[in-house]
Design a protein around this motif. Structure first.
Motif, mmCIF file in Angstrom:
data_model
loop_
_atom_site.group_PDB
_atom_site.id
_atom_site.type_symbol
_atom_site.label_atom_id
_atom_site.label_comp_id
_atom_site.label_asym_id
_atom_site.label_seq_id
_atom_site.Cartn_x
_atom_site.Cartn_y
_atom_site.Cartn_z
ATOM 1 N N CYS A 147 64.017 -3.912 25.439
ATOM 2 C CA CYS A 147 63.308 -2.875 26.206
ATOM 3 C C CYS A 147 64.177 -1.636 26.419
ATOM 4 O O CYS A 147 63.686 -0.513 26.369
ATOM 5 C CB CYS A 147 62.860 -3.428 27.558
ATOM 6 N N CYS A 148 65.466 -1.852 26.638
ATOM 7 C CA CYS A 148 66.373 -0.718 26.885
ATOM 8 C C CYS A 148 66.450 0.196 25.665
ATOM 9 O O CYS A 148 66.352 1.420 25.777
ATOM 10 C CB CYS A 148 67.754 -1.203 27.295
ATOM 11 N N SER A 149 66.601 -0.383 24.486
ATOM 12 C CA SER A 149 66.699 0.415 23.263
ATOM 13 C C SER A 149 65.415 1.183 22.986
ATOM 14 O O SER A 149 65.452 2.337 22.575
ATOM 15 C CB SER A 149 67.027 -0.476 22.066
ATOM 16 N N TRP A 150 64.277 0.547 23.213
ATOM 17 C CA TRP A 150 62.992 1.187 22.934
ATOM 18 C C TRP A 150 62.662 2.277 23.930
ATOM 19 O O TRP A 150 61.911 3.196 23.617
ATOM 20 C CB TRP A 150 61.874 0.144 22.880
ATOM 21 N N SER A 151 63.200 2.187 25.129
ATOM 22 C CA SER A 151 62.872 3.194 26.144
ATOM 23 C C SER A 151 63.828 4.386 26.129
ATOM 24 O O SER A 151 63.553 5.402 26.759
ATOM 25 C CB SER A 151 62.882 2.558 27.530
ATOM 26 N N CYS A 152 64.936 4.278 25.421
ATOM 27 C CA CYS A 152 65.977 5.304 25.455
ATOM 28 C C CYS A 152 65.554 6.565 24.691
ATOM 29 O O CYS A 152 65.337 6.523 23.471
ATOM 30 C CB CYS A 152 67.266 4.759 24.848
ATOM 31 N N PRO A 153 65.449 7.718 25.392
ATOM 32 C CA PRO A 153 65.081 8.957 24.704
ATOM 33 C C PRO A 153 66.195 9.477 23.781
ATOM 34 O O PRO A 153 65.934 10.294 22.900
ATOM 35 C CB PRO A 153 64.810 9.945 25.843
ATOM 36 N N SER A 154 67.418 8.985 23.963
ATOM 37 C CA SER A 154 68.529 9.371 23.078
ATOM 38 C C SER A 154 68.653 8.436 21.887
ATOM 39 O O SER A 154 69.572 8.577 21.082
ATOM 40 C CB SER A 154 69.846 9.375 23.859
ATOM 41 N N HIS A 155 67.745 7.446 21.800
ATOM 42 C CA HIS A 155 67.705 6.497 20.680
ATOM 43 C C HIS A 155 69.018 5.721 20.536
ATOM 44 O O HIS A 155 69.454 5.447 19.418
ATOM 45 C CB HIS A 155 67.344 7.212 19.370
ATOM 46 N N ARG A 156 69.638 5.374 21.658
ATOM 47 C CA ARG A 156 70.881 4.603 21.615
ATOM 48 C C ARG A 156 70.563 3.129 21.370
ATOM 49 O O ARG A 156 69.632 2.598 21.949
ATOM 50 C CB ARG A 156 71.660 4.780 22.906
ATOM 51 N N PRO A 157 71.323 2.465 20.515
ATOM 52 C CA PRO A 157 71.079 1.043 20.224
ATOM 53 C C PRO A 157 71.681 0.156 21.322
ATOM 54 O O PRO A 157 72.628 -0.593 21.099
ATOM 55 C CB PRO A 157 71.771 0.852 18.874
ATOM 56 N N VAL A 159 70.684 -2.528 22.963
ATOM 57 C CA VAL A 159 70.677 -3.981 22.807
ATOM 58 C C VAL A 159 71.769 -4.414 21.828
ATOM 59 O O VAL A 159 72.396 -5.457 22.005
ATOM 60 C CB VAL A 159 69.279 -4.514 22.419
ATOM 61 N N GLN A 160 72.048 -3.601 20.811
ATOM 62 C CA GLN A 160 73.135 -3.941 19.880
ATOM 63 C C GLN A 160 74.486 -3.823 20.583
ATOM 64 O O GLN A 160 75.390 -4.613 20.320
ATOM 65 C CB GLN A 160 73.090 -3.053 18.633
ATOM 66 N N PHE A 161 74.645 -2.832 21.470
ATOM 67 C CA PHE A 161 75.878 -2.748 22.260
ATOM 68 C C PHE A 161 76.072 -4.026 23.067
ATOM 69 O O PHE A 161 77.176 -4.556 23.173
ATOM 70 C CB PHE A 161 75.843 -1.551 23.219
ATOM 71 N N MET A 162 74.982 -4.525 23.655
ATOM 72 C CA MET A 162 75.059 -5.748 24.449
ATOM 73 C C MET A 162 75.406 -6.948 23.570
ATOM 74 O O MET A 162 76.183 -7.813 23.971
ATOM 75 C CB MET A 162 73.738 -5.981 25.176
#
Length: 177
Positions: A147-157, A159-162
């Motif tokens: 959900c975090c990756s999909w909601s990020c307006p900066s398109h930051r990955p 979930v991959q960081f996690m």
């Protein structure tokens, strides 16, 4: 215990019929596939063969996700075999485009989207904290819903960081034992 339908049927087959898990129902969908389908495929079938069976690509494909649009992982090679885990293969194409990594704008969208109430932006450096032995907030609590990756307006990955942070935490825990 909460189980999905495929797991419940696999348990029934294993207990009642003595049948191991040898195939998987897989949804192949997304803007990048010509003919979306639900398929029953033998475990070990390559993603390349599955996509060919669905008619190939529809235009330019930006990425291919195994496991679905929310919790799926991008694969770099089509020679990946289907395991018992993924339920979807989603070639992403059409109007979608690749977004280069950009800076966090501290909007808080990822925090609002997280069902666990975690702070995904804090996890971008979590792997560094774990590497030196500190337990950072959210590593064990995150269940990688995406959900975090999909909601990020900066398109930051995010979930991959996690995922990287979790891997570092597990390595740290193994070394500590």
């Amino acid at each position: 215990m909460v189980q999905n339908v495929a797991t419940a049927i696999a348990c029934l087959d294993a207990i009642r019929n003595g049948k191991p898990v040898i195939e998987r129902v897989l949804t192949v969908s997304g803007l990048g596939i010509k003919t979306p389908k639900n398929l029953r495929v033998p475990i070990g079938t390559s993603v390349e063969d599955i996509l060919a069976h669905c008619g190939g690509y529809n235009g330019d494909v930006v990425k291919i996700l195994i496991g679905g649009p929310m919790m799926g992982r991008t694969i770099a090679d089509l020679d990946v075999a289907v395991t018992k885990a993924p339920a979807a293969c989603c070639p992403d194409g059409g109007g979608n485009q690749h977004h280069p990594l950009s800076a966090c704008i501290s909007c808080g969208e990822c925090i609002d989207a997280c069902p666990m109430g975690l702070e995904p932006t804090a996890c971008r450096n979590t792997w560094r904290l774990v590497a030196v032995g500190d337990r950072a907030f959210g590593i064990k609590e995150c269940f990688e819903c995406g959900c975090c990756s999909w909601s990020c307006p900066s398109h930051r990955p995010l979930v991959q960081f996690m995922q990287v942070a979790k891997a570092a935490y597990r390595r740290h825990e193994r070394k500590a034992k």
